[in-house]
Design an enzyme around this catalytic site. Structure first.
Site, PDB file in Angstrom:
ATOM      1  CB  THR A   1     139.269  72.198  86.798  1.00 29.89           C
ATOM      2  OG1 THR A   1     137.864  72.331  86.570  1.00 29.89           O
ATOM      3  CG2 THR A   1     139.439  71.372  88.063  1.00 29.89           C
TER       4      THR A   1
ATOM      5  CE1 TYR B   1     139.024  66.879  85.856  1.00 28.28           C
ATOM      6  CE2 TYR B   1     137.635  68.761  86.326  1.00 28.28           C
ATOM      7  CZ  TYR B   1     138.711  68.201  85.666  1.00 28.28           C
ATOM      8  OH  TYR B   1     139.479  68.979  84.830  1.00 28.28           O
TER       9      TYR B   1
HETATM   10  N1  NAD Z   1     138.791  70.385  78.641  1.00 24.31           N
HETATM   11  C1  NAD Z   1     138.385  71.198  79.606  1.00 24.31           C
HETATM   12  O1  NAD Z   1     137.343  71.897  79.498  1.00 24.31           O
HETATM   13  C2  NAD Z   1     139.192  71.330  80.872  1.00 24.31           C
HETATM   14  C3  NAD Z   1     138.759  72.230  81.848  1.00 24.31           C
HETATM   15  C4  NAD Z   1     139.502  72.369  83.009  1.00 24.31           C
HETATM   16  C5  NAD Z   1     140.679  71.656  83.184  1.00 24.31           C
HETATM   17  N2  NAD Z   1     141.084  70.780  82.232  1.00 24.31           N
HETATM   18  C6  NAD Z   1     142.335  70.062  82.460  1.00 24.31           C
HETATM   19  O2  NAD Z   1     143.188  70.224  81.347  1.00 24.31           O
HETATM   20  C7  NAD Z   1     144.025  69.089  81.197  1.00 24.31           C
HETATM   21  C8  NAD Z   1     143.992  68.605  79.766  1.00 24.31           C
HETATM   22  O3  NAD Z   1     142.659  68.268  79.429  1.00 24.31           O
HETATM   23  P1  NAD Z   1     142.210  67.975  77.927  1.00 24.31           P
HETATM   24  O4  NAD Z   1     140.863  68.567  77.751  1.00 24.31           O
HETATM   25  O5  NAD Z   1     143.292  68.349  76.987  1.00 24.31           O
HETATM   26  O6  NAD Z   1     142.029  66.383  77.976  1.00 24.31           O
HETATM   27  P2  NAD Z   1     142.608  65.232  77.034  1.00 24.31           P
HETATM   28  O7  NAD Z   1     141.985  63.963  77.513  1.00 24.31           O
HETATM   29  O8  NAD Z   1     142.469  65.591  75.598  1.00 24.31           O
HETATM   30  O9  NAD Z   1     144.157  65.252  77.379  1.00 24.31           O
HETATM   31  C9  NAD Z   1     144.728  64.537  78.442  1.00 24.31           C
HETATM   32  C10 NAD Z   1     145.991  63.867  77.897  1.00 24.31           C
HETATM   33  O10 NAD Z   1     146.656  63.216  78.979  1.00 24.31           O
HETATM   34  C11 NAD Z   1     147.028  61.903  78.573  1.00 24.31           C
HETATM   35  N3  NAD Z   1     147.121  61.124  79.802  1.00 24.31           N
HETATM   36  C12 NAD Z   1     146.121  60.824  80.665  1.00 24.31           C
HETATM   37  N4  NAD Z   1     146.616  60.143  81.716  1.00 24.31           N
HETATM   38  C13 NAD Z   1     147.954  60.013  81.520  1.00 24.31           C
HETATM   39  C14 NAD Z   1     149.012  59.440  82.268  1.00 24.31           C
HETATM   40  N5  NAD Z   1     148.799  58.827  83.449  1.00 24.31           N
HETATM   41  N6  NAD Z   1     150.265  59.511  81.783  1.00 24.31           N
HETATM   42  C15 NAD Z   1     150.509  60.105  80.583  1.00 24.31           C
HETATM   43  N7  NAD Z   1     149.545  60.682  79.845  1.00 24.31           N
HETATM   44  C16 NAD Z   1     148.283  60.636  80.301  1.00 24.31           C
HETATM   45  C17 NAD Z   1     145.952  61.488  77.593  1.00 24.31           C
HETATM   46  O11 NAD Z   1     146.346  60.461  76.716  1.00 24.31           O
HETATM   47  C18 NAD Z   1     145.677  62.799  76.870  1.00 24.31           C
HETATM   48  O12 NAD Z   1     146.538  62.961  75.748  1.00 24.31           O
HETATM   49  C19 NAD Z   1     143.527  68.066  82.226  1.00 24.31           C
HETATM   50  O13 NAD Z   1     144.390  68.108  83.350  1.00 24.31           O
HETATM   51  C20 NAD Z   1     142.146  68.567  82.586  1.00 24.31           C
HETATM   52  O14 NAD Z   1     141.780  68.200  83.892  1.00 24.31           O
HETATM   53  C21 NAD Z   1     140.371  70.592  81.073  1.00 24.31           C
HETATM   54  O1  GDU Z   2     125.577  66.973  75.835  1.00 26.05           O
HETATM   55  C1  GDU Z   2     125.658  67.839  76.720  1.00 26.05           C
HETATM   56  C2  GDU Z   2     126.911  68.199  77.292  1.00 26.05           C
HETATM   57  C3  GDU Z   2     126.920  69.157  78.285  1.00 26.05           C
HETATM   58  N1  GDU Z   2     125.781  69.742  78.708  1.00 26.05           N
HETATM   59  C4  GDU Z   2     125.813  70.764  79.745  1.00 26.05           C
HETATM   60  O2  GDU Z   2     126.701  71.778  79.335  1.00 26.05           O
HETATM   61  C5  GDU Z   2     127.393  72.326  80.456  1.00 26.05           C
HETATM   62  C6  GDU Z   2     128.878  72.199  80.218  1.00 26.05           C
HETATM   63  O3  GDU Z   2     129.212  70.816  80.273  1.00 26.05           O
HETATM   64  P1  GDU Z   2     130.613  70.246  79.756  1.00 26.05           P
HETATM   65  O4  GDU Z   2     130.540  68.761  79.867  1.00 26.05           O
HETATM   66  O5  GDU Z   2     130.927  70.840  78.438  1.00 26.05           O
HETATM   67  O6  GDU Z   2     131.652  70.833  80.786  1.00 26.05           O
HETATM   68  P2  GDU Z   2     131.625  70.854  82.376  1.00 26.05           P
HETATM   69  O7  GDU Z   2     131.161  72.223  82.800  1.00 26.05           O
HETATM   70  O8  GDU Z   2     130.936  69.676  82.962  1.00 26.05           O
HETATM   71  O9  GDU Z   2     133.154  70.626  82.741  1.00 26.05           O
HETATM   72  C7  GDU Z   2     134.220  71.279  82.054  1.00 26.05           C
HETATM   73  O10 GDU Z   2     134.554  72.454  82.704  1.00 26.05           O
HETATM   74  C8  GDU Z   2     134.809  72.287  84.064  1.00 26.05           C
HETATM   75  C9  GDU Z   2     135.155  73.660  84.590  1.00 26.05           C
HETATM   76  O11 GDU Z   2     134.019  74.501  84.566  1.00 26.05           O
HETATM   77  C10 GDU Z   2     135.911  71.250  84.282  1.00 26.05           C
HETATM   78  O12 GDU Z   2     137.160  71.795  84.278  1.00 26.05           O
HETATM   79  C11 GDU Z   2     135.888  70.044  83.362  1.00 26.05           C
HETATM   80  O13 GDU Z   2     137.178  69.476  83.166  1.00 26.05           O
HETATM   81  C12 GDU Z   2     135.396  70.325  82.031  1.00 26.05           C
HETATM   82  O14 GDU Z   2     135.025  69.076  81.465  1.00 26.05           O
HETATM   83  C13 GDU Z   2     126.908  71.529  81.677  1.00 26.05           C
HETATM   84  O15 GDU Z   2     125.898  72.247  82.287  1.00 26.05           O
HETATM   85  C14 GDU Z   2     126.341  70.247  81.062  1.00 26.05           C
HETATM   86  O16 GDU Z   2     125.321  69.661  81.830  1.00 26.05           O
HETATM   87  C15 GDU Z   2     124.571  69.401  78.161  1.00 26.05           C
HETATM   88  O17 GDU Z   2     123.522  69.924  78.557  1.00 26.05           O
HETATM   89  N2  GDU Z   2     124.540  68.453  77.183  1.00 26.05           N
END
Ligand code: NAD
Ligand code: GDU
Length: 330
Positions: A118, A142
């Site tokens: 991330t 995180y």
């Molecule tokens: N969504 C974002 O913006 C974002 C940004 C940066 C990194 N990531 C990373 O991407 C990956 C996927 O995120 P996502 O947005 O798809 O989230 P998500 O919550 O939709 O997916 C995570 C999945 O992992 C499963 N899971 C959690 N713990 C587990 C365990 N111990 N064993 C087996 N399964 C488990 C959950 O059931 C879920 O299906 C994560 O590692 C997250 O940190 C996400």
């Molecule tokens: O209801 C909301 C939700 C979000 N935000 C703002 O929008 C921006 C983006 O927030 P998100 O919650 O969408 O995402 P984050 O930037 O906190 O985090 C996401 O991106 C990160 C990388 O930049 C990490 O990887 C993390 O897993 C993923 O959740 C932040 O400034 C947050 O404060 C708001 O103002 N209102």
């Protein structure tokens, strides 16, 4: 050769599964505990095993039985403010369990690992767009939980002879352009998802967390990457490793930042709906601005995004939210 996708029933993992299927990968095994994922997010031909990535007996059996050569490790807890409230839960889920998985992978001779990291590992970067070589300095649990996993994977790869690609995602958004999957987590906190729900009347309002940041309009800047482009980055990373490529750590973003207020304007314009926006205090753990240095992944993997367009990302997110609303009503 089979791919084990942990967390494959989740948002990004389910897009990775589709990218693998679309590319002709024959055997895909998803291991997911369904804590935030959904079995229906997967096509029927994909084997879903409900279980924990830290269950070493189960993972060993899956790897040996299916002759898994590569693991794409998505499973994690992902919400920055939750990690501030529950750091130990995040270190367990994201660091301790990754250690168990990597140990199993090393013992069973898995050749390649792709890890979901991330942009949060960078913390409040002094250089924006942020290059991969910048010393990581996460500002929330995180980010720290993920950075420790990066280090473990790199160290274990050297000691045990597997190769890896660590992908540092920036803010992931949008949905499969064909509408097959999308972000389905109830009570999601991600900005674009929350804003589309507000536009569709599923939430009464949207809060903007902080308008006093040192950014042009005072709200936080983020680099929003479309989720199928991100899945494609994993697919090309897998090809790279399978053809003998070196281990790499790469940013996944487009290299352009949008403020929270800009995103809200786009959601209002694309949806054609107005909704209440409340200006609120800062949320714990949020960096002011984070934008990807986005050249290395193009140079190393030949990755070429197809959906670098915030309007399109928002339109996909809206379409998915409407489909999800219909699904939940039936
Ligand atoms: N969504 C974002 O913006 C974002 C940004 C940066 C990194 N990531 C990373 O991407 C990956 C996927 O995120 P996502 O947005 O798809 O989230 P998500 O919550 O939709 O997916 C995570 C999945 O992992 C499963 N899971 C959690 N713990 C587990 C365990 N111990 N064993 C087996 N399964 C488990 C959950 O059931 C879920 O299906 C994560 O590692 C997250 O940190 C996400
Ligand atoms: O209801 C909301 C939700 C979000 N935000 C703002 O929008 C921006 C983006 O927030 P998100 O919650 O969408 O995402 P984050 O930037 O906190 O985090 C996401 O991106 C990160 C990388 O930049 C990490 O990887 C993390 O897993 C993923 O959740 C932040 O400034 C947050 O404060 C708001 O103002 N209102």
């Amino acid at each position: 050769m089979a791919v084990l996708v942990t967390g494959g029933a989740g948002y990004i993992g389910s897009h990775m599964v589709l990218a693998l299927i679309d590319a002709g990968q024959e055997e895909i095994i998803v291991l997911d505990d369904l804590s935030t994922g959904f079995d229906w997010a997967l096509p029927p031909e994909v084997k879903l095993v409900v279980g924990d990535v830290a269950d070493q007996a189960l993972v060993t059996e899956l790897i040996l039985q299916h002759r898994v050569d590569a693991i794409a490790h998505f499973a994690a807890k992902i919400v920055v403010p939750d990690s501030v409230a529950d750091p130990l839960g995040y270190y367990l889920a994201n660091t301790v369990k990754t250690r168990a998985l990597i140990e199993t992978a090393a013992r069973t001779g898995v050749k390649h690992v792709i890890f979901s990291s991330t942009a949060a590992v960078y913390g409040e970067p002094e250089i924006v767009p942020v290059p991969e070589d910048l010393v990581a300095a996460p500002i929330n649990p995180y980010g720290r939980s993920k950075l420790m996993s990066e280090w473990m994977i790199a160290d274990a790869a050297k000691a045990h002879g597997f190769s890896y690609v660590i992908l540092r995602y920036f803010n992931v958004a949008g949905a499969d352009p064909r509408g097959r999957t999308g972000q389905s987590t109830p009570n999601a906190t991600h900005l674009i998802k929350v804003a589309t729900q507000a536009a569709l009347g599923q939430r009464s309002h949207l809060e903007v967390f902080g308008t006093d940041y040192p950014t042009p309009d005072g709200s936080c800047l983020r680099d929003y990457i479309q989720v199928s482009d991100l899945a494609e980055a994993h697919r090309v990373a897998l090809d790279h490793l399978r053809s003998g490529g070196d281990s790499l750590t790469l940013n996944c973003g487009y290299g352009r930042g949008y403020s929270v207020l800009e995103v809200i304007e786009v959601v209002k314009r694309i949806s054609g709906r107005d909704f209440e926006v409340r200006l609120s205090p800062r949320r714990p753990g949020d960096p002011a601005r984070i934008v990807a240095g986005a050249d290395r992944i193009r140079a190393e993997l030949g990755w070429s995004p197809k959906h670098d367009d915030l309007d399109g990302i928002v339109a996909q997110a809206l379409a998915w939210e409407e489909a999800l609303g219909r699904r939940n009503r039936t």
